[in-house]
Design a protein around this motif. Structure first.
Motif, mmCIF file in Angstrom:
data_model
loop_
_atom_site.group_PDB
_atom_site.id
_atom_site.type_symbol
_atom_site.label_atom_id
_atom_site.label_comp_id
_atom_site.label_asym_id
_atom_site.label_seq_id
_atom_site.Cartn_x
_atom_site.Cartn_y
_atom_site.Cartn_z
ATOM 1 N N LEU A 77 -14.995 -13.292 -34.391
ATOM 2 C CA LEU A 77 -15.452 -13.698 -35.716
ATOM 3 C C LEU A 77 -16.357 -14.925 -35.611
ATOM 4 C CD1 LEU A 77 -11.995 -13.172 -37.392
ATOM 5 C CD2 LEU A 77 -14.054 -11.813 -37.864
ATOM 6 N N ILE A 78 -17.317 -15.007 -36.527
ATOM 7 C CA ILE A 78 -18.330 -16.065 -36.483
ATOM 8 C C ILE A 78 -18.298 -16.835 -37.794
ATOM 9 C CG2 ILE A 78 -20.796 -16.562 -36.283
ATOM 10 C CD1 ILE A 78 -21.030 -13.928 -34.650
ATOM 11 N N ASP A 79 -17.892 -18.100 -37.718
ATOM 12 C CA ASP A 79 -17.823 -18.973 -38.891
ATOM 13 C C ASP A 79 -19.122 -19.770 -38.953
ATOM 14 O OD1 ASP A 79 -17.247 -20.768 -40.906
ATOM 15 O OD2 ASP A 79 -15.202 -21.169 -40.217
ATOM 16 N N THR A 80 -19.958 -19.464 -39.940
ATOM 17 C CA THR A 80 -21.278 -20.094 -40.009
ATOM 18 C C THR A 80 -21.282 -21.427 -40.752
ATOM 19 O OG1 THR A 80 -21.829 -18.770 -41.975
ATOM 20 C CG2 THR A 80 -22.497 -17.889 -39.831
ATOM 21 N N HIS A 81 -20.106 -21.862 -41.245
ATOM 22 C CA HIS A 81 -20.062 -23.166 -41.912
ATOM 23 C C HIS A 81 -18.627 -23.672 -41.998
ATOM 24 C CE1 HIS A 81 -21.410 -26.460 -44.416
ATOM 25 N NE2 HIS A 81 -20.454 -26.188 -45.299
ATOM 26 N N ILE A 82 -18.338 -24.736 -41.228
ATOM 27 C CA ILE A 82 -16.999 -25.321 -41.238
ATOM 28 C C ILE A 82 -17.099 -26.803 -40.907
ATOM 29 C CG2 ILE A 82 -16.684 -24.472 -38.855
ATOM 30 C CD1 ILE A 82 -13.639 -24.476 -39.409
ATOM 31 N N HIS A 83 -16.333 -27.621 -41.635
ATOM 32 C CA HIS A 83 -16.280 -29.063 -41.389
ATOM 33 C C HIS A 83 -15.049 -29.364 -40.534
ATOM 34 C CE1 HIS A 83 -19.351 -30.296 -44.452
ATOM 35 N NE2 HIS A 83 -19.028 -29.109 -44.949
ATOM 36 N N ALA A 84 -15.249 -29.569 -39.249
ATOM 37 C CA ALA A 84 -14.119 -29.849 -38.361
ATOM 38 C C ALA A 84 -13.391 -31.118 -38.788
ATOM 39 C CB ALA A 84 -14.604 -29.979 -36.920
ATOM 40 N N SER A 85 -14.121 -32.069 -39.329
ATOM 41 C CA SER A 85 -13.535 -33.350 -39.723
ATOM 42 C C SER A 85 -12.669 -33.236 -40.973
ATOM 43 C CB SER A 85 -14.652 -34.366 -39.981
ATOM 44 O OG SER A 85 -15.605 -33.840 -40.893
ATOM 45 N N GLN A 86 -12.770 -32.143 -41.683
ATOM 46 C CA GLN A 86 -11.987 -31.975 -42.910
ATOM 47 C C GLN A 86 -10.719 -31.143 -42.693
ATOM 48 O OE1 GLN A 86 -14.558 -30.499 -46.061
ATOM 49 N NE2 GLN A 86 -16.129 -32.035 -45.622
ATOM 50 N N TYR A 87 -10.537 -30.628 -41.497
ATOM 51 C CA TYR A 87 -9.366 -29.779 -41.260
ATOM 52 C C TYR A 87 -8.065 -30.517 -41.527
ATOM 53 C CZ TYR A 87 -5.762 -27.086 -38.969
ATOM 54 O OH TYR A 87 -4.593 -26.405 -38.719
ATOM 55 N N CYS A 88 -8.042 -31.827 -41.270
ATOM 56 C CA CYS A 88 -6.790 -32.579 -41.379
ATOM 57 C C CYS A 88 -6.243 -32.613 -42.800
ATOM 58 C CB CYS A 88 -6.955 -33.989 -40.831
ATOM 59 S SG CYS A 88 -8.220 -34.968 -41.649
ATOM 60 N N TYR A 89 -7.057 -32.339 -43.810
ATOM 61 C CA TYR A 89 -6.506 -32.273 -45.163
ATOM 62 C C TYR A 89 -6.716 -30.905 -45.812
ATOM 63 C CZ TYR A 89 -11.196 -33.429 -47.112
ATOM 64 O OH TYR A 89 -12.533 -33.438 -47.455
ATOM 65 N N THR A 90 -6.908 -29.895 -44.976
ATOM 66 C CA THR A 90 -7.022 -28.526 -45.476
ATOM 67 C C THR A 90 -5.737 -28.121 -46.194
ATOM 68 O OG1 THR A 90 -8.509 -27.914 -43.680
ATOM 69 C CG2 THR A 90 -7.385 -26.128 -44.813
ATOM 70 N N GLY A 91 -5.911 -27.453 -47.323
ATOM 71 C CA GLY A 91 -4.757 -27.014 -48.096
ATOM 72 C C GLY A 91 -4.272 -28.049 -49.090
ATOM 73 N N THR A 92 -4.996 -29.160 -49.200
ATOM 74 C CA THR A 92 -4.681 -30.189 -50.196
ATOM 75 C C THR A 92 -5.977 -30.568 -50.904
ATOM 76 O OG1 THR A 92 -5.111 -32.121 -48.784
ATOM 77 C CG2 THR A 92 -2.940 -31.103 -48.616
ATOM 78 N N ALA A 93 -5.874 -31.452 -51.902
ATOM 79 C CA ALA A 93 -7.044 -32.074 -52.528
ATOM 80 C C ALA A 93 -8.015 -31.063 -53.136
ATOM 81 C CB ALA A 93 -7.770 -32.953 -51.506
ATOM 82 N N LEU A 94 -7.476 -30.096 -53.851
ATOM 83 C CA LEU A 94 -8.326 -29.079 -54.465
ATOM 84 C C LEU A 94 -8.278 -29.143 -55.994
ATOM 85 C CD1 LEU A 94 -7.580 -26.114 -52.031
ATOM 86 C CD2 LEU A 94 -9.656 -27.503 -52.148
ATOM 87 N N ASP A 95 -8.020 -30.332 -56.510
ATOM 88 C CA ASP A 95 -7.891 -30.487 -57.961
ATOM 89 C C ASP A 95 -9.188 -30.909 -58.632
ATOM 90 O OD1 ASP A 95 -7.480 -32.868 -56.419
ATOM 91 O OD2 ASP A 95 -6.917 -33.917 -58.257
ATOM 92 N N LEU A 96 -10.221 -31.224 -57.840
ATOM 93 C CA LEU A 96 -11.472 -31.729 -58.399
ATOM 94 C C LEU A 96 -12.641 -30.811 -58.086
ATOM 95 C CD1 LEU A 96 -11.108 -35.489 -57.367
ATOM 96 C CD2 LEU A 96 -10.580 -34.458 -59.597
ATOM 97 N N GLU A 97 -13.729 -31.011 -58.825
ATOM 98 C CA GLU A 97 -14.968 -30.301 -58.519
ATOM 99 C C GLU A 97 -15.758 -31.087 -57.474
ATOM 100 O OE1 GLU A 97 -17.090 -29.135 -62.042
ATOM 101 O OE2 GLU A 97 -15.327 -28.130 -62.898
ATOM 102 N N LEU A 98 -16.822 -30.478 -56.979
ATOM 103 C CA LEU A 98 -17.506 -30.922 -55.763
ATOM 104 C C LEU A 98 -17.797 -32.419 -55.682
ATOM 105 C CD1 LEU A 98 -18.979 -30.277 -53.089
ATOM 106 C CD2 LEU A 98 -21.033 -29.852 -54.461
ATOM 107 N N LEU A 99 -18.570 -32.970 -56.602
ATOM 108 C CA LEU A 99 -19.029 -34.349 -56.461
ATOM 109 C C LEU A 99 -17.874 -35.342 -56.514
ATOM 110 C CD1 LEU A 99 -22.346 -34.270 -58.531
ATOM 111 C CD2 LEU A 99 -22.029 -33.979 -56.066
ATOM 112 N N ASP A 100 -16.938 -35.124 -57.406
ATOM 113 C CA ASP A 100 -15.761 -35.991 -57.464
ATOM 114 C C ASP A 100 -14.872 -35.804 -56.240
ATOM 115 O OD1 ASP A 100 -16.531 -37.061 -59.896
ATOM 116 O OD2 ASP A 100 -15.433 -35.560 -61.059
ATOM 117 N N TRP A 101 -14.794 -34.580 -55.764
ATOM 118 C CA TRP A 101 -14.014 -34.253 -54.564
ATOM 119 C C TRP A 101 -14.557 -34.997 -53.342
ATOM 120 C CZ3 TRP A 101 -15.626 -31.259 -50.229
ATOM 121 C CH2 TRP A 101 -14.607 -30.793 -49.398
ATOM 122 N N LEU A 102 -15.874 -35.028 -53.218
ATOM 123 C CA LEU A 102 -16.494 -35.755 -52.110
ATOM 124 C C LEU A 102 -16.144 -37.233 -52.164
ATOM 125 C CD1 LEU A 102 -20.077 -34.151 -52.091
ATOM 126 C CD2 LEU A 102 -18.366 -33.924 -50.279
#
Length: 448
Positions: A77-102
């Motif tokens: 499988l080929i993942d064409t877009h992934i942030h390795a630095s964000q893996y540590c909080y994967t599965g959390t912090a999904l309560d906001l939209e993009l700009l506020d999330w950043l």
């Protein structure tokens, strides 16, 4: 783990092969074999022709594996877009939209990668998890920290994954604790590129990585484009992900351009080696520019839904002749598996069909379309279609061996199931427990 195989031997897998071609989104080859040597595919054929193929090799020069009836071999499988630095909080912090999330989550976490010990731990776990889920090739964003990004490259090399790796560039409209000036950004990017190229590892490629036009000045983007052209390097970034982002980028930060695509085009960022994440709101006119430049999109449906950004009409992108692959977009996307990206792509397309003005004629993508997006189309999006993506003579043997008959399999198989049914069940229900062997360039990098 990585297990070297005897370079003097030809290795053969006999059984069911599943892959995509230019004309077939999914081709199932029963009673077939694929042979590879020194990482390159030598022959593909029907098993009745295997004996004749093997006559050219002495007994100690061949290694033949017969797959079980419950198994099949498919391209990695080929993942064409992934942030390795964000893996540590994967599965959390999904309560906001993009700009506020950043602002609230992403930038604070990424800034912590200046700590090399933290970076090594986080990146080790990220690469191991991504590889375990059958992603043999990943296009990674790291952070602005050069040394930490080089540490990511060392880890990828250790585990034997194929990867594009980018040191992130940010000199504009970014937090004071997570920003660099344009001069430093270019100097550090050059250092990063030179260090990666010095490895002389064909599996790891530096990718020029302006985060997005919302955090990069036009001056920096032009200089990064020049560096990419000088070194003939790929480029990755983000485009047209959410409506608020588009408003900010086009009307506040970079006014005076025709549209979002025009900003990147005028900067020289759009090339035939560029892959842009998202593209949710690109117009057909903008897609025409993508096609003309040979640039690609990475469709990240989990992230687009999780951050409530929107839904890319990937069917329209394909109809416009633009290259497109799939991405997990960890951690906007909450799962590191490309199987999740496949499933979300199918479901997102179905949602578009439901709400389409003429749903009877709109063709949602199916599991075969999504399978191709995650393999051959992903290779095309990254400009690697001559090396990987499917089983063709001369290409690298990047593959995963799938087995439905494993302990604690997440799905069941019944006597009524056809081979196509079993393949579908893996796509919709399978996970890393069903992925028993993972090969990159002919090397066994993970095995259960």
């Amino acid at each position: 783990m990585t297990t070297e195989r005897d370079d003097n031997q030809v290795h053969v897998y006999v059984g069911t092969l599943v892959h995509s071609t230019e004309t077939e989104n999914m081709q199932i080859l029963e009673d077939s074999f694929v042979a590879y040597k020194q990482g390159k595919i030598q022959q593909i054929g029907h098993k009745n022709d295997l004996e004749n193929f093997l006559t050219q090799y002495n007994e100690n020069e061949k290694d033949v594996t017969y797959m079980k009836s419950s198994q099949f071999l498919m391209p990695g499988l080929i993942d064409t877009h992934i942030h390795a630095s964000q893996y540590c909080y994967t599965g959390t912090a999904l309560d906001l939209e993009l700009l506020d999330w950043l602002e609230k989550y992403t930038f604070p976490v990424e800034s912590s990668f200046k700590d090399l010990a933290f970076a090594e731990d986080a990146y080790t776990k990220a690469v191991q998890r991504v590889l375990k889920n059958g992603t043999t090739t990943a296009c990674y964003f790291a952070t602005i920290h050069t040394d930490a990004t080089l540490k990511l490259c060392d880890i990828i090399e250790k585990f034997g994954q194929r990867a594009y790796v980018g040191k992130v560039n940010m000199d504009y409209n970014s937090p004071e604790y997570y920003i660099e000036d344009a001069s430093t950004s270019i100097t550090e990017t050059q250092r990063f590129v030179e260090s990666v190229l010095a490895k002389k590892n064909p599996l790891i490629t530096p990718v020029i990585t302006p985060r997005y036009a919302g955090s990069c000045s036009m001056d920096l983007m032009k200089k990064l484009a020049h560096l990419a052209a000088q070194q003939d390097l790929p480029i990755q970034s983000h485009i047209s992900e959410s409506k608020n982002e588009i408003e900010m980028v086009c009307n506040e930060l970079h006014p005076g351009y025709e549209n979002y695509t025009d900003i990147y085009d005028k900067a020289g960022i759009l090339t035939n080696k560029t892959v842009m994440a998202h593209g949710v709101y690109l117009s057909d006119k903008e897609l025409e520019v993508f096609k003309a430049r040979g640039s690609a999109l990475s469709h990240c449906p989990n992230s687009n839904l999780s951050l409530r950004s929107g839904i890319l009409d990937v069917r329209n992108v394909l109809n416009n002749g633009v290259k497109v692959g799939l991405g997990t977009d960890v951690s906007g996307g909450y799962h590191p598996s490309m199987l999740d990206a496949i499933r979300h792509a199918i479901q997102a397309s179905k949602v578009l069909k439901i709400f389409h003005t003429n749903p009877d004629i709109y063709k949602a993508i199916d599991y075969k379309d999504a399978f191709k997006l995650a393999t051959l189309s992903g290779a095309q999006a990254l400009g690697l279609e001559k090396e990987i993506g499917n089983f063709e003579v001369g290409k690298c043997f990047d593959a995963i061996l799938i087995d439905s008959d494993v302990v604690n399999s997440p799905y069941d198989v019944f006597s009524r199931d056809t081979l196509a049914d079993r393949i579908q069940k893996f796509i919709f229900l399978g996970d890393d427990r069903n992925i028993v062997d993972i090969f990159v360039n002919g090397i066994l990098v993970t095995s259960s």
